[in-house]
Design a protein around this motif. Structure first.
Motif, PDB file in Angstrom:
ATOM      1  N   LEU A   1       0.726  -1.087   0.000  1.00 13.54           N
ATOM      2  CA  LEU A   1      -0.098   0.133   0.016  1.00 13.54           C
ATOM      3  C   LEU A   1       0.693   1.112  -0.042  1.00 13.54           C
ATOM      4  N   ASP A   2       1.930   1.299   0.915  1.00 14.23           N
ATOM      5  CA  ASP A   2       2.830   2.432   0.668  1.00 14.23           C
ATOM      6  C   ASP A   2       3.295   2.759  -0.568  1.00 14.23           C
ATOM      7  N   VAL A   3       3.855   1.621  -1.152  1.00 13.15           N
ATOM      8  CA  VAL A   3       4.359   1.880  -2.438  1.00 13.15           C
ATOM      9  C   VAL A   3       3.503   2.414  -3.301  1.00 13.15           C
ATOM     10  N   ALA A   4       2.285   1.625  -3.547  1.00 19.08           N
ATOM     11  CA  ALA A   4       1.304   1.902  -4.250  1.00 19.08           C
ATOM     12  C   ALA A   4       0.681   3.611  -4.060  1.00 19.08           C
ATOM     13  N   LEU A   5       0.691   3.876  -2.679  1.00 24.42           N
ATOM     14  CA  LEU A   5       0.169   5.469  -2.544  1.00 24.42           C
ATOM     15  C   LEU A   5       1.208   6.415  -3.275  1.00 24.42           C
ATOM     16  N   GLU A   6       2.674   5.949  -3.014  1.00 24.98           N
ATOM     17  CA  GLU A   6       3.401   6.809  -3.547  1.00 24.98           C
ATOM     18  C   GLU A   6       3.466   7.282  -4.896  1.00 24.98           C
ATOM     19  N   ILE A   7       3.071   5.831  -5.800  1.00 24.86           N
ATOM     20  CA  ILE A   7       2.834   5.937  -7.448  1.00 24.86           C
ATOM     21  C   ILE A   7       1.637   6.838  -7.468  1.00 24.86           C
ATOM     22  N   GLU A   8       0.449   6.624  -6.734  1.00 27.47           N
ATOM     23  CA  GLU A   8      -0.631   7.354  -6.868  1.00 27.47           C
ATOM     24  C   GLU A   8      -0.294   8.774  -6.789  1.00 27.47           C
ATOM     25  N   GLN A   9       0.532   9.393  -5.732  1.00 23.71           N
ATOM     26  CA  GLN A   9       0.990  10.691  -5.399  1.00 23.71           C
ATOM     27  C   GLN A   9       1.645  11.327  -6.815  1.00 23.71           C
ATOM     28  N   ASN A  10       2.358  10.288  -7.507  1.00 19.26           N
ATOM     29  CA  ASN A  10       2.832  10.747  -8.665  1.00 19.26           C
ATOM     30  C   ASN A  10       2.359  10.301  -9.983  1.00 19.26           C
ATOM     31  N   SER A  11       1.099  10.276  -9.882  1.00 19.30           N
ATOM     32  CA  SER A  11       0.296   9.839 -10.993  1.00 19.30           C
ATOM     33  C   SER A  11       0.291  10.623 -12.345  1.00 19.30           C
ATOM     34  N   GLU A  12       0.273  11.955 -12.161  1.00 21.42           N
ATOM     35  CA  GLU A  12       0.399  12.775 -13.342  1.00 21.42           C
ATOM     36  C   GLU A  12       1.787  12.785 -13.873  1.00 21.42           C
ATOM     37  N   LYS A  13       2.863  12.567 -13.349  1.00 22.02           N
ATOM     38  CA  LYS A  13       3.989  12.459 -13.872  1.00 22.02           C
ATOM     39  C   LYS A  13       4.297  11.200 -14.571  1.00 22.02           C
ATOM     40  N   ILE A  14       3.838  10.175 -13.902  1.00 22.96           N
ATOM     41  CA  ILE A  14       3.977   8.694 -14.402  1.00 22.96           C
ATOM     42  C   ILE A  14       3.207   8.797 -15.702  1.00 22.96           C
ATOM     43  N   LYS A  15       2.011   9.168 -15.871  1.00 24.99           N
ATOM     44  CA  LYS A  15       0.952   9.050 -16.871  1.00 24.99           C
ATOM     45  C   LYS A  15       1.606   9.794 -18.192  1.00 24.99           C
ATOM     46  N   GLU A  16       2.317  11.146 -17.802  1.00 25.23           N
ATOM     47  CA  GLU A  16       3.012  11.726 -18.750  1.00 25.23           C
ATOM     48  C   GLU A  16       4.126  11.222 -19.351  1.00 25.23           C
ATOM     49  N   GLN A  17       4.988  10.623 -18.524  1.00 20.27           N
ATOM     50  CA  GLN A  17       5.926   9.808 -18.968  1.00 20.27           C
ATOM     51  C   GLN A  17       6.033   8.531 -19.568  1.00 20.27           C
ATOM     52  N   TYR A  18       4.947   7.874 -19.110  1.00 18.67           N
ATOM     53  CA  TYR A  18       5.008   6.354 -19.351  1.00 18.67           C
ATOM     54  C   TYR A  18       3.460   6.046 -20.174  1.00 18.67           C
ATOM     55  N   GLY A  19       2.414   6.847 -19.859  1.00 23.70           N
ATOM     56  CA  GLY A  19       1.031   6.677 -20.420  1.00 23.70           C
ATOM     57  C   GLY A  19       0.205   6.095 -19.142  1.00 23.70           C
ATOM     58  N   THR A  20      -0.991   6.200 -19.605  1.00 21.11           N
ATOM     59  CA  THR A  20      -2.144   5.755 -18.461  1.00 21.11           C
ATOM     60  C   THR A  20      -2.262   4.353 -18.407  1.00 21.11           C
ATOM     61  N   THR A  21      -2.000   3.631 -19.362  1.00 22.63           N
ATOM     62  CA  THR A  21      -2.035   2.188 -19.048  1.00 22.63           C
ATOM     63  C   THR A  21      -0.867   1.730 -18.444  1.00 22.63           C
ATOM     64  N   ALA A  22       0.455   2.269 -18.371  1.00 21.97           N
ATOM     65  CA  ALA A  22       1.410   1.733 -17.888  1.00 21.97           C
ATOM     66  C   ALA A  22       1.362   2.192 -16.310  1.00 21.97           C
ATOM     67  N   TYR A  23       0.797   3.492 -16.033  1.00 24.83           N
ATOM     68  CA  TYR A  23       0.433   3.999 -14.766  1.00 24.83           C
ATOM     69  C   TYR A  23      -0.293   2.910 -14.108  1.00 24.83           C
ATOM     70  N   HIS A  24      -1.432   2.338 -14.702  1.00 18.15           N
ATOM     71  CA  HIS A  24      -2.459   1.534 -14.050  1.00 18.15           C
ATOM     72  C   HIS A  24      -1.632   0.072 -13.629  1.00 18.15           C
ATOM     73  N   ASN A  25      -0.974  -0.202 -14.944  1.00 14.14           N
ATOM     74  CA  ASN A  25      -0.077  -1.834 -14.681  1.00 14.14           C
ATOM     75  C   ASN A  25       0.766  -1.548 -13.376  1.00 14.14           C
ATOM     76  N   LEU A  26       1.462  -0.111 -13.425  1.00 13.41           N
ATOM     77  CA  LEU A  26       2.261   0.085 -12.311  1.00 13.41           C
ATOM     78  C   LEU A  26       1.680  -0.114 -10.871  1.00 13.41           C
ATOM     79  N   LEU A  27       0.469   0.648 -10.787  1.00 12.47           N
ATOM     80  CA  LEU A  27      -0.344   0.506  -9.558  1.00 12.47           C
ATOM     81  C   LEU A  27      -0.628  -0.978  -8.960  1.00 12.47           C
ATOM     82  N   HIS A  28      -1.070  -1.673 -10.237  1.00 12.74           N
ATOM     83  CA  HIS A  28      -1.505  -2.997  -9.832  1.00 12.74           C
ATOM     84  C   HIS A  28      -0.080  -4.032  -9.516  1.00 12.74           C
ATOM     85  N   ALA A  29       1.055  -3.559  -9.953  1.00 12.11           N
ATOM     86  CA  ALA A  29       2.287  -4.452  -9.564  1.00 12.11           C
ATOM     87  C   ALA A  29       2.470  -3.783  -8.240  1.00 12.11           C
TER      88      ALA A  29
END
Length: 170
Positions: free
Chosen positions: A48-76
């Motif tokens: 959860l702590d890892v996923a929450l940090e990813i959630e906090q960086n969601s805009e940056k991740i989506k911009e850099q890797y795309g929405t699908t990659a962001y969702h996959n990263l959250l699941h992982a």
């Protein structure tokens, strides 16, 4: 060094708010959520702590890797340590793994080659990414999620390195 003490305290006093479980339930499929729940509580908290940090960086991740990659990263992030549920490590084993992994690689290889309890503990730890990938595949995870889980300790892509960095902080 202080962050290791924080990690220790987090593992000993792990707790998850019901709202956090609801958040996880919204993200994961039913089978993935069951896999998340199979993890010991300290691993759930860590995920959860890892996923929450990813959630906090969601805009940056989506911009850099795309929405699908962001969702996959959250699941992982939520499932990256699910392989530990095959043989959940005791707290003392977790502490030993952290200490030993701070040693030079040659020492770690030498210690993990033995058939004693220490060697077996290190082998189980080394195998958890592949075991996690296998469990996540049975739960129906996307291929990219499986790859992220498998490589979360040995990243080869930028997205895998991103997960590894966040995982290392928690």
């Amino acid at each position: 060094m202080f962050y290791r003490f924080y990690q220790f305290c987090s593992a000993v006093h792990a707790r998850i708010d019901p709202k956090e479980y609801q958040w996880v339930k919204k993200i994961l499929t039913k089978k993935e959520y069951q896999l998340f729940l199979q993890q010991p509580l300290p691993d759930q908290r860590h995920a959860l702590d890892v996923a929450l940090e990813i959630e906090q960086n969601s805009e940056k991740i989506k911009e850099q890797y795309g929405t699908t990659a962001y969702h996959n990263l959250l699941h992982a992030a939520l499932l990256h340590d699910c392989g530990k549920s095959v043989a959940p490590p005791h707290l003392w084993q977790r502490i030993l793994i952290v200490i030993i992994n701070s040693l030079p690689a040659t020492c770690v290889r030498k210690l993990s080659s033995g058939s004693n309890f220490l060697g077996k503990t290190l082998i189980l730890h080394r195998q958890h990414p592949l075991q996690g990938k296998q469990l996540a595949a049975l739960a129906g995870c996307e291929d990219e999620v499986l790859t992220l889980i498998e490589n979360h300790h040995s990243p080869t892509t930028n997205l895998e390195r991103f997960l590894w960095e966040i995982d290392s902080r928690h």
